[in-house]
Design a protein around this motif. Structure first.
Motif, PDB file in Angstrom:
ATOM      1  N   HIS A 114      74.316  57.549  30.620  1.00 22.71           N
ATOM      2  CA  HIS A 114      75.499  57.626  29.861  1.00 22.71           C
ATOM      3  C   HIS A 114      76.135  58.865  30.012  1.00 22.71           C
ATOM      4  O   HIS A 114      75.711  59.717  29.649  1.00 22.71           O
ATOM      5  N   GLU A 174      76.771  61.374  27.032  1.00 23.80           N
ATOM      6  CA  GLU A 174      75.500  61.592  26.297  1.00 23.80           C
ATOM      7  C   GLU A 174      74.927  62.903  27.131  1.00 23.80           C
ATOM      8  O   GLU A 174      74.154  62.807  27.872  1.00 23.80           O
ATOM      9  N   ARG A 190      80.890  56.990  28.932  1.00 23.22           N
ATOM     10  CA  ARG A 190      79.517  56.367  29.035  1.00 23.22           C
ATOM     11  C   ARG A 190      79.379  55.584  30.395  1.00 23.22           C
ATOM     12  O   ARG A 190      78.220  55.493  30.822  1.00 23.22           O
ATOM     13  N   HIS A 246      68.430  59.651  26.348  1.00 22.73           N
ATOM     14  CA  HIS A 246      69.478  59.389  25.833  1.00 22.73           C
ATOM     15  C   HIS A 246      70.157  59.935  24.525  1.00 22.73           C
ATOM     16  O   HIS A 246      69.383  60.927  24.158  1.00 22.73           O
ATOM     17  N   GLU A 247      71.535  59.717  24.112  1.00 20.70           N
ATOM     18  CA  GLU A 247      71.897  60.170  22.946  1.00 20.70           C
ATOM     19  C   GLU A 247      72.362  59.204  22.019  1.00 20.70           C
ATOM     20  O   GLU A 247      72.947  58.188  22.777  1.00 20.70           O
TER      21      GLU A 247
HETATM   22 ZN   LIG Z   1      72.874  56.098  25.993  1.00 24.52          ZN
END
Ligand SMILES: [Zn+2]
Length: 872
Positions: A143, A146, A218, A257-258
């Motif tokens: 993403h 992130e 994203r 991820h974040e």
């Molecule tokens: Zn993510």
């Protein structure tokens, strides 16, 4: 696999991945001795720190993608044979995708051989050997908004190449670092963010740098979420990655991820539900890795959590798909995301920085590598064994064969077959017609060209997760949709059998050879049953041929043609050769040629019942508030799959006055262009002249209610409307736990299920379909209340749930309401879809509805635009 630093060897599959060319900048830097001076201590041959190349300490600034790439290139060139960089091709925006492969010098030198050994563990041709390293694949930054994972990738890699502990890890492991899975999304995020920063980071969550502009970073270039695409492979980034995966199948995969900026760190085990096809040994390993991470975080005094928020059900994620492929697939999440910027003030006053996020990811990755190295042999044994177990399980199934066919549109079953082959599944096809039987002794015909998948294969669990009708589940929480069954999504026929009596060949059936002829007469007729016929209408009318579409059924030369069939008059030789040229791209169309206008039944060919198909000039209007995934999917469909131009117009620019440029306007879920309700008469005039508005979801409901004056609201799904005041009182007096409340609210949600809708096959818009189709319904499906007005082309019947979870109350309310409306006005029409017919670009079964609406309905002719002159 051809890797940087190796001599190219001819391979049977061809060099799909090319070595990366070091940039001129890199040469210039190396030649100038840049790293001696900038890197401080150490000599020019050491692996430089990221700071020495980037010019800033990791976590203090956002690194641009080209800087990240440059650091990996330089580190590989200085790694003394311990790291290679492998190109995976280029993104839509032309940025080079790459992997870095890290191991001991000797293992890296025999990487192709290691890949073959691991493939043999999958196929069962070999058992694990002591000297085989395990592969740990770490994916960063799927993403784009992130950002900390890609920064952590450099930090991790530097530690691996420069520490004594790292050296030990390289003896036991091959580490694949994918530093940035989505460069186009990252650049969209970082460039927007950088332009909003002041002199110093502002941690106040209200400031500009914490607001990401629409559509955010994203998704990739085509606004698709790559972390929903692993099993469906609609995007080039996913395809390239999975090609490399199959050559070097990993035992552990982590997707970094974040998430919400205020959350602490998350690692596995996952939340329930977990898909039943995920191997048990993989679930056990999730706990082992989770426990090791917990110890590492406790040692640092860092907070974390597990087992909540992130489930393992939908197979398109970077944790579930790897797990179904036999790797220990996991997701790690750090608080951050598009609104965290460089520093973020949390509600308790703590300042949470990019550097904090990087540190945690880097440490979790390190702990994962230590755990994998410590358990290398057990990981390889389990990897081997789970594939054997899958074969055994498949053999135990009563009807272990899945027979797939799409006689009307062979393209669909071929597309599904290619997708299955691309993830390493084994397939065969019937090279002649025959019969098959199921375990109850019932027999069925097996058509020539049918695909046959045997679930008794090493990757049978993945096959079952993707292809079986139901993914049963006892736990009502879904982070994503609850149904995706590929035969339903692709609109192909499926039948489970225990044996087939047909000659089998491996792979995909050959394409039908282009049928010449069919164009020698005055008219060429193309049946509506053929999947690509609307696309031929689009191409032929754009090429200047006259194309007419039947609005009623007719029969000619003993052949029946339904509404939507094409009549292409070709009186001249030039026209016939033009048409023959276009038909080469559509071998399945097989037109019928005739010199007579007289029909044996229904209208004659000169009748006004054959409406003109005009060259289509389409606008896709979207902007803030629109569902970006759907807007991107429609863009991708036209531009990449159909090869047809599509004008992408900001919502605010497409006022009724500007419609004259187009004859088709597509509105994805999200809103109406400006002025559409205040200047209705201008819009209506455009439609009356033959314009078509194709609208989806909330845009369709807005048109229905605010422009066409319809009622489209349904009573709310809440329980309150059905509960008497007395009962409400009684409920309020009872103790209710928050868990109960949460469960009740989950029961009312509709995460996305597949239901059957009924079609009117007499309608042009339904051309190419039978009486029912499976559709995905999500969120708040409402349907249109239009019974008895002749506008409904498809409706939710006595609604049949085909797959996934949908609350009973939602199902009941949909009964009898319209799924697809066609509201004619003058020569044009409004076409309204209740739900997204192009879900994540893998719902191929409904594409034909979009093609029919887009290419068979517009009647408004647009004069060609004058070519722009060169003068000022
Ligand atoms: Zn993510």
């Amino acid at each position: 696999m051809f890797l940087k630093g190796q001599r190219p060897r001819p391979s049977p599959s061809g060099p799909r991945t090319k070595p990366m060319n070091p940039t001129n900048l890199l040469f210039a830097l190396l030649a100038s001795g840049f790293f001696l001076t900038q890197g401080g201590k150490g000599n020019a041959q050491d692996v430089p720190s990221p700071q020495a190349v980037l010019g800033h300490e990791i976590g203090t600034k956002f690194s641009r993608y080209r800087e990240i790439r440059l650091w990996f290139e330089i580190a590989a060139s200085r790694s003394k044979g311990r790291m290679k960089v492998q190109s995976l091709g280029r993104t839509a925006q032309g940025q080079e995708l790459f992997l870095s492969l890290i191991s001991s010098e000797s293992q890296l030198a025999r990487l192709n051989r290691i890949g073959e050994e691991l493939q043999a563990l999958v196929s069962g041709n070999n058992r694990p050997k002591n000297q085989t390293p395990a592969v740990v694949w770490l994916s960063f930054g799927v993403h784009g908004n992130e950002p900390s994972p890609s920064e952590a990738a450099m930090d991790l890699c530097h530690r691996l190449l420069t520490s004594a502990e790292g050296k030990k890890l390289l003896e036991k492991l091959v580490i694949v670092i994918d530093p940035c899975l989505n460069p186009d999304g990252r650049e969209r995020y970082v460039s927007a963010l950088v332009s909003r920063l002041g002199k110093d980071p502002d941690p106040d969550p209200l400031s500009f740098e914490h607001r990401e502009p629409w559509p955010g970073g994203r998704t990739n270039h085509f606004l698709q979420d790559l972390n929903r695409d692993w099993a469906f492979q609609t995007q080039l980034e996913t395809k390239a990655r999975i090609r490399a995966w199959l050559k070097l199948p990993p035992q552990v995969h982590v997707d970094f991820h974040e998430m919400w900026a205020e959350r602490e760190y998350f690692f596995f085990p996952a939340e329930l539900p977990v898909h039943r096809s995920v191997p048990r040994s993989v679930l056990r390993w999730h706990k082992v890795f989770g426990e090791a991470n917990a110890q590492a975080f406790d040692a640092k005094g860092w907070r974390f959590y597990s087992g909540e928020d992130f489930d393992l059900f939908y197979p398109g994620y970077g944790d579930s798909w790897p797990s179904l492929m036999g790797a220990v697939g996991m997701t790690y999440e750090v608080g951050g995301h598009g609104n965290a910027a460089l520093a973020y003030r949390r509600p308790d006053g703590r300042i949470w920085t990019l550097a904090d996020r990087v540190q945690r990811h880097s440490e979790a990755a390190w702990s994962t590598l230590l755990t994998a190295a410590a358990h290398k042999d057990a990981l390889l044994r389990d990897f081997y064994q789970l594939h054997r177990d899958a074969e055994l399980e498949g053999r135990g199934l009563k009807d272990r064969l899945l027979v797939l066919s799409s006689p009307k549109d062979p393209g669909r079953v071929r597309a599904l077959g290619s997708l299955l082959l691309a993830q390493g599944l084994k397939l065969s096809y019937a090279s002649a017609e025959g019969r098959g039987r199921d375990s109850r002794g019932r027999t069925y015909p097996v058509l020539k060209g049918s695909l046959i998948l045997d679930f008794a294969q090493a990757r049978g669990r993945l096959a079952r997760a993707l292809l079986e009708r139901e993914s049963s589940v006892s736990h009502l929480y879904f982070y994503d949709v609850s149904a995706w069954s590929l035969p339903l999504a692709y609109g192909v026929r499926e039948r489970r059998m225990s044996e087939v009596d047909v000659p089998l060949r491996t792979g995909l059936p050959p394409l039908p050879s282009a049928a010449p002829g069919g164009v020698e007469g005055l008219f060429s007729l193309v049946s509506a049953k053929r999947g690509n016929s609307p696309l031929l209408a689009a191409r032929a009318s754009a090429a200047g041929l006259e194309v007419r579409v039947a609005t009623k059924a007719f029969r000619i030369a003993g052949q029946d043609f339904g509404p939507g069939s094409l009549v292409i008059p070709t009186p001249s030789k030039a026209q016939r050769s033009l048409l023959a040229g276009l038909l080469k791209a559509f071998p399945d169309l097989r037109p019928l040629s005739t010199n007579r206008s007289r029909s044996e039944r229904g209208p004659d060919l000169g009748s006004p019942s054959f409406a003109p198909c005009v060259p289509v000039r389409a606008a896709l209007a979207f902007g803030e508030g629109t569902d970006p995934n759907l807007a991107g999917a429609l863009w991708f469909l036209f531009e990449q799959r159909l090869g047809l131009p599509l004008h992408r117009i900001p919502l605010a620019s497409l006022s009724p006055q500007n419609l004259s440029h187009f004859n088709l306007v597509i509105l994805p879920d999200g809103g109406l262009p400006s002025g559409w309700t205040s200047q209705r008469s201008t819009l209506e005039r455009w439609v009356r002249e033959g314009g078509v508005v194709l609208a989806i979801g909330s845009s369709a409901r807005a048109i229905h209610r605010r422009i066409l004056g319809g009622k489209s609201q349904v009573p709310s799904t809440g329980t309150s409307s059905k509960t008497s005041p007395k009962k409400n009182e009684r409920q309020a007096l009872r103790w209710t736990t928050p868990d109960q409340l949460a469960r009740e609210s989950r029961e009312r949600r509709n995460p996305g299920a597949i239901v059957e809708v009924r079609l009117d096959p007499r309608r042009l818009l339904a051309a190419g379909y039978g009486k029912t189709i499976p559709v995905l319904v999500r969120g708040r499906p409402q349907g249109f209340p239009e019974e008895g007005k002749g506008r409904i082309v498809a409706f939710y019947g006595k609604t049949k749930r085909l797959s996934g979870y949908i609350p009973e109350a939602s199902l009941r309310k949909l009964e009898g309401r319209g799924y697809l409306l066609q509201i004619p006005l003058g020569k044009g029409a409004f076409v309204l879809f209740d739900q997204n017919p192009q879900f994540r670009l893998f719902w191929h079964g409904l594409t034909r509805l979009l093609l029919n609406a887009s290419f068979l309905l517009p009647r408004r002719r647009i004069p060609p635009f004058p070519t722009p002159s060169n003068g000022r």
